[in-house]
Design an enzyme around this catalytic site. Structure first.
Site, PDB file in Angstrom:
ATOM      1  N   HIS A  46      20.988  21.713  57.933  1.00 35.83           N
ATOM      2  CA  HIS A  46      19.872  21.194  57.137  1.00 35.83           C
ATOM      3  C   HIS A  46      19.551  22.193  56.032  1.00 35.83           C
ATOM      4  O   HIS A  46      19.862  23.385  56.136  1.00 35.83           O
ATOM      5  CB  HIS A  46      18.638  20.996  58.012  1.00 35.83           C
ATOM      6  CG  HIS A  46      18.775  19.900  59.014  1.00 35.83           C
ATOM      7  ND1 HIS A  46      17.685  19.389  59.690  1.00 35.83           N
ATOM      8  CD2 HIS A  46      19.856  19.209  59.465  1.00 35.83           C
ATOM      9  CE1 HIS A  46      18.089  18.444  60.512  1.00 35.83           C
ATOM     10  NE2 HIS A  46      19.404  18.319  60.402  1.00 35.83           N
ATOM     11  N   GLU A  48      16.785  23.620  55.132  1.00 35.70           N
ATOM     12  CA  GLU A  48      15.956  24.751  55.563  1.00 35.70           C
ATOM     13  C   GLU A  48      16.779  25.769  56.348  1.00 35.70           C
ATOM     14  O   GLU A  48      16.617  26.986  56.160  1.00 35.70           O
ATOM     15  CB  GLU A  48      14.784  24.266  56.437  1.00 35.70           C
ATOM     16  CG  GLU A  48      13.835  23.337  55.739  1.00 35.70           C
ATOM     17  CD  GLU A  48      14.186  21.858  55.928  1.00 35.70           C
ATOM     18  OE1 GLU A  48      13.280  21.027  55.788  1.00 35.70           O
ATOM     19  OE2 GLU A  48      15.376  21.539  56.205  1.00 35.70           O
ATOM     20  N   CYS A  76      12.068  19.131  60.158  1.00 29.85           N
ATOM     21  CA  CYS A  76      12.219  18.553  61.491  1.00 29.85           C
ATOM     22  C   CYS A  76      11.858  19.630  62.522  1.00 29.85           C
ATOM     23  O   CYS A  76      11.679  20.799  62.167  1.00 29.85           O
ATOM     24  CB  CYS A  76      13.660  18.076  61.683  1.00 29.85           C
ATOM     25  SG  CYS A  76      14.857  19.427  61.844  1.00 29.85           S
ATOM     26  N   CYS A  79      14.122  22.756  62.280  1.00 29.64           N
ATOM     27  CA  CYS A  79      13.856  23.602  61.114  1.00 29.64           C
ATOM     28  C   CYS A  79      12.496  24.288  61.213  1.00 29.64           C
ATOM     29  O   CYS A  79      12.361  25.453  60.836  1.00 29.64           O
ATOM     30  CB  CYS A  79      13.980  22.788  59.828  1.00 29.64           C
ATOM     31  SG  CYS A  79      15.676  22.231  59.529  1.00 29.64           S
TER      32      CYS A  79
END
Length: 150
Positions: A46, A48, A76, A79
């Site tokens: 992801h 992040e 999420c 993260c």
């Protein structure tokens, strides 16, 4: 945030999902990345997570205290937890997990604010920064014929 939006657009153009993130410390950009899940076939890639990895390498530490992460979408739980473990001081996000869920992403309904409260995390969270510009990323991505969700 605009750098994170720019990175997310770059990612969309490369067939990635519509997420970008930048980490800033003392008004200096430390890292700025986009999601590369499909490029790497790594579900943890992801934006992040990538930004945290790059920032830790650049600063040669796992302690990102004093850093702010700007994310095009509310992180999420994975993260958010990584931000907590990295001791990032503040998370600024544009769109919400519910927005990502509406366009097909398999987001959990656990709210990060609840995770913070129950986990006693010191990470400050603020949302809806440049919300409309961030929602535009979702529209651009959603209209692509080659889009893939996970």
């Amino acid at each position: 945030m605009r750098l994170a939006i720019h990175k997310a657009r770059e990612g969309i153009e490369k067939g990635q999902t519509p997420f970008g993130a930048c980490i800033v410390k003392n008004e200096e950009v430390i890292s700025c990345t986009h999601n590369i899940v499909w490029q790497t076939m790594d579900i943890t890639a992801h934006a992040e997570m990538n930004a945290i990895r790059e920032a830790c390498k650049k600063l040669n530490t796992v302690d990102l205290s004093g850093c702010v992460i700007y994310s095009t979408c509310e992180p999420c739980p994975m993260c958010f937890s990584a931000c907590h473990w990295a001791k990032i001081t503040k998370i600024m996000y544009g769109t919400r997990v519910d927005d990502a869920k509406k366009i097909g992403f398999n987001e959990l309904t656990i709210l990060n604010k609840e995770m913070k409260r129950f986990g006693n995390s010191p990470v400050e969270i603020a949302g809806d920064l440049l919300r409309e510009e961030n929602l535009e990323l979702f529209k651009i991505w959603y209209n692509r014929t080659d889009k893939r969700v996970y």
